[in-house]
Design a protein around this motif. Structure first.
Motif, PDB file in Angstrom:
ATOM      1  N   VAL A  13       6.452 -49.070 -24.512  1.00 23.07           N
ATOM      2  CA  VAL A  13       5.447 -48.420 -23.650  1.00 23.07           C
ATOM      3  C   VAL A  13       6.011 -47.691 -22.508  1.00 23.07           C
ATOM      4  N   THR A  14       7.055 -48.369 -22.164  1.00 16.64           N
ATOM      5  CA  THR A  14       7.705 -47.643 -20.512  1.00 16.64           C
ATOM      6  C   THR A  14       8.444 -46.487 -21.011  1.00 16.64           C
ATOM      7  N   ASP A  15       9.083 -46.496 -22.531  1.00 15.58           N
ATOM      8  CA  ASP A  15       9.768 -45.336 -22.850  1.00 15.58           C
ATOM      9  C   ASP A  15       8.823 -44.200 -23.202  1.00 15.58           C
ATOM     10  N   LEU A  16       7.664 -44.491 -23.834  1.00 12.90           N
ATOM     11  CA  LEU A  16       6.826 -43.574 -24.088  1.00 12.90           C
ATOM     12  C   LEU A  16       5.947 -42.994 -22.885  1.00 12.90           C
ATOM     13  N   TYR A  17       5.716 -43.797 -21.937  1.00 19.38           N
ATOM     14  CA  TYR A  17       5.144 -43.356 -20.525  1.00 19.38           C
ATOM     15  C   TYR A  17       6.293 -42.183 -20.163  1.00 19.38           C
ATOM     16  N   LEU A  18       7.522 -42.510 -19.842  1.00 18.06           N
ATOM     17  CA  LEU A  18       8.671 -41.730 -19.232  1.00 18.06           C
ATOM     18  C   LEU A  18       8.845 -40.376 -19.931  1.00 18.06           C
ATOM     19  N   SER A  19       8.790 -40.372 -21.336  1.00 16.78           N
ATOM     20  CA  SER A  19       9.119 -39.320 -22.080  1.00 16.78           C
ATOM     21  C   SER A  19       7.810 -38.232 -22.316  1.00 16.78           C
ATOM     22  N   THR A  20       6.736 -39.016 -22.009  1.00 19.70           N
ATOM     23  CA  THR A  20       5.460 -38.080 -22.133  1.00 19.70           C
ATOM     24  C   THR A  20       4.818 -37.728 -20.884  1.00 19.70           C
ATOM     25  N   LYS A  21       5.442 -38.090 -19.689  1.00 19.16           N
ATOM     26  CA  LYS A  21       4.777 -37.931 -18.229  1.00 19.16           C
ATOM     27  C   LYS A  21       4.522 -36.395 -18.207  1.00 19.16           C
ATOM     28  N   THR A  22       5.466 -35.520 -18.492  1.00 19.39           N
ATOM     29  CA  THR A  22       5.074 -34.172 -18.309  1.00 19.39           C
ATOM     30  C   THR A  22       4.039 -33.749 -18.985  1.00 19.39           C
ATOM     31  N   LEU A  23       3.967 -34.075 -20.296  1.00 19.81           N
ATOM     32  CA  LEU A  23       3.184 -33.571 -21.227  1.00 19.81           C
ATOM     33  C   LEU A  23       1.784 -34.406 -21.062  1.00 19.81           C
ATOM     34  N   HIS A  24       1.602 -35.583 -20.469  1.00 20.30           N
ATOM     35  CA  HIS A  24       0.360 -35.870 -19.930  1.00 20.30           C
ATOM     36  C   HIS A  24      -0.392 -35.411 -18.985  1.00 20.30           C
ATOM     37  N   THR A  25       0.585 -34.771 -17.939  1.00 16.51           N
ATOM     38  CA  THR A  25       0.081 -33.944 -16.891  1.00 16.51           C
ATOM     39  C   THR A  25      -0.378 -32.616 -17.370  1.00 16.51           C
ATOM     40  N   GLN A 192      13.560 -44.477 -31.190  1.00 18.65           N
ATOM     41  CA  GLN A 192      13.709 -43.058 -30.662  1.00 18.65           C
ATOM     42  C   GLN A 192      12.758 -42.390 -31.400  1.00 18.65           C
ATOM     43  N   ALA A 193      12.305 -42.619 -32.721  1.00 14.76           N
ATOM     44  CA  ALA A 193      11.199 -41.619 -33.505  1.00 14.76           C
ATOM     45  C   ALA A 193       9.946 -41.929 -32.999  1.00 14.76           C
ATOM     46  N   ILE A 194       9.638 -43.205 -32.665  1.00 16.92           N
ATOM     47  CA  ILE A 194       8.297 -43.607 -31.905  1.00 16.92           C
ATOM     48  C   ILE A 194       8.252 -42.986 -30.448  1.00 16.92           C
ATOM     49  N   VAL A 195       9.160 -42.850 -29.892  1.00 23.82           N
ATOM     50  CA  VAL A 195       9.146 -42.167 -28.486  1.00 23.82           C
ATOM     51  C   VAL A 195       8.810 -40.656 -28.741  1.00 23.82           C
ATOM     52  N   ASP A 196       9.567 -39.968 -29.606  1.00 20.06           N
ATOM     53  CA  ASP A 196       9.497 -38.394 -30.322  1.00 20.06           C
ATOM     54  C   ASP A 196       7.953 -38.355 -30.581  1.00 20.06           C
ATOM     55  N   GLU A 197       7.512 -39.150 -31.292  1.00 14.95           N
ATOM     56  CA  GLU A 197       6.123 -39.146 -31.892  1.00 14.95           C
ATOM     57  C   GLU A 197       5.009 -39.200 -30.793  1.00 14.95           C
ATOM     58  N   GLY A 198       5.470 -39.794 -29.925  1.00 12.42           N
ATOM     59  CA  GLY A 198       4.258 -39.942 -28.411  1.00 12.42           C
ATOM     60  C   GLY A 198       4.400 -38.478 -27.984  1.00 12.42           C
ATOM     61  N   SER A 199       5.681 -37.717 -27.957  1.00 12.12           N
ATOM     62  CA  SER A 199       5.331 -36.356 -27.333  1.00 12.12           C
ATOM     63  C   SER A 199       4.783 -35.456 -28.323  1.00 12.12           C
ATOM     64  N   VAL A 200       4.744 -35.558 -29.662  1.00 12.19           N
ATOM     65  CA  VAL A 200       3.927 -34.892 -30.516  1.00 12.19           C
ATOM     66  C   VAL A 200       2.543 -35.072 -30.505  1.00 12.19           C
ATOM     67  N   ALA A 201       2.109 -36.421 -30.256  1.00  7.03           N
ATOM     68  CA  ALA A 201       0.797 -36.758 -30.120  1.00  7.03           C
ATOM     69  C   ALA A 201       0.042 -36.046 -28.715  1.00  7.03           C
ATOM     70  N   PHE A 202       0.994 -36.040 -27.746  1.00  2.00           N
ATOM     71  CA  PHE A 202       0.445 -35.399 -26.595  1.00  2.00           C
ATOM     72  C   PHE A 202       0.207 -33.863 -26.676  1.00  2.00           C
ATOM     73  N   LEU A 204      -0.572 -32.416 -29.419  1.00  2.00           N
ATOM     74  CA  LEU A 204      -1.744 -32.246 -30.391  1.00  2.00           C
ATOM     75  C   LEU A 204      -2.667 -32.498 -29.649  1.00  2.00           C
ATOM     76  N   ASN A 205      -2.892 -33.297 -28.844  1.00  2.00           N
ATOM     77  CA  ASN A 205      -4.192 -33.441 -27.793  1.00  2.00           C
ATOM     78  C   ASN A 205      -4.386 -32.041 -27.079  1.00  2.00           C
ATOM     79  N   THR A 206      -3.252 -31.848 -26.398  1.00  2.00           N
ATOM     80  CA  THR A 206      -3.526 -30.509 -25.459  1.00  2.00           C
ATOM     81  C   THR A 206      -3.856 -29.428 -26.629  1.00  2.00           C
ATOM     82  N   ASP A 207      -3.395 -29.172 -27.646  1.00  2.00           N
ATOM     83  CA  ASP A 207      -4.014 -28.165 -28.594  1.00  2.00           C
ATOM     84  C   ASP A 207      -5.335 -28.231 -28.926  1.00  2.00           C
ATOM     85  N   ILE A 208      -5.804 -29.404 -29.019  1.00  2.00           N
ATOM     86  CA  ILE A 208      -7.289 -29.650 -29.255  1.00  2.00           C
ATOM     87  C   ILE A 208      -8.124 -29.123 -27.872  1.00  2.00           C
ATOM     88  N   SER A 209      -7.599 -29.679 -26.940  1.00  2.00           N
ATOM     89  CA  SER A 209      -8.293 -29.376 -25.569  1.00  2.00           C
ATOM     90  C   SER A 209      -8.353 -27.974 -25.386  1.00  2.00           C
TER      91      SER A 209
END
Length: 221
Positions: A13-25, A192-202, A204-209
């Motif tokens: 969860v921490t790794d996903l949070y840190l790796s996707t922080k910019t994408l989340h914003t 690491q693949a899970i962490v990378d997938e988190g970036s993809v998910a964010f 894809l969410n941005t694309d939908i938005s």
């Protein structure tokens, strides 16, 4: 020489949070999501967004259910948060009982397809999608519920998606689910693949938005 095995993360969860922080914003500043957070979303925009998230939730929950006997994902699957049913009920309420005329955009279909792909094999990439969707619903989703009740003035029966009636304490649920994600992450073979997938998910969410906002603005022309 033996190949070193990947080290399980102390906290996925921490790794996903840190790796996707910019994408989340970036996601929060995109299209219809930005409008929702500003209290400026239209009813039509919200309906189209939720219609395009429904297939993703259906894919996620079907994927987790298919792995309920898999030690890696069994704990996550056991929660049965069932957002898809609530989301479908909201759409029916929002659309007078029938939302068949509301389109699934290519971006919505792409998101659901990605989750279906993540469910294949041992399904460990679903950890990233469960993190993105469910922790989001238990965090920012609760803020969105209040904003949407004000503008565009949605009623409680149109916002049941943000309710978790089986759980009296949402803060405790969020903490417990975060811990369950971390435990699943420790069992994963490709952290690491899970962490990378988190970036993809964010992304894809941005694309939908953006796609939803574009579609709504195009309908006004």
């Amino acid at each position: 020489m033996t190949t070193p095995q990947p080290t399980a993360p102390a906290s996925v969860v921490t790794d996903l949070y840190l790796s996707t922080k910019t994408l989340h914003t970036e996601a929060e500043r995109s299209g219809i999501i930005r409008d929702m957070l500003r209290g400026e979303a239209s009813r039509e925009g919200y309906i189209l967004l939720q219609r395009n998230l429904l297939p993703a939730y259906q894919a996620l929950e079907a994927g987790l259910e298919s792995h309920r006997d898999n030690p890696l994902l069994a704990t996550l699957a056991a929660y049965r948060l069932d957002r898809a049913s609530a989301l479908k009920a909201d759409l029916e309420a929002l659309c007078g009982g029938d939302f068949a005329q509301v389109p699934v955009l290519p971006e919505g279909a792409a998101y659901a397809d990605r989750i279906e792909q993540a469910a294949k094999g041992d399904g460990e990439l679903l950890i990233a999608h469960a993190y993105t969707r469910y922790l989001g619903d238990l965090s920012g989703g609760q803020i969105l519920k209040k904003l949407l009740a004000k503008k565009p003035g949605l009623t409680p029966n149109e916002l049941t998606f943000y309710d978790f009636p089986a759980y009296a304490d949402l803060a405790a649920l969020k903490n417990d689910y975060r811990n369950a994600l971390d435990e699943a992450g420790k069992r994963a073979t490709q952290p690491q693949a899970i962490v990378d997938e988190g970036s993809v998910a964010f992304q894809l969410n941005t694309d939908i938005s953006w796609a939803v906002q574009s579609a709504i603005e195009g309908a006004k022309v």
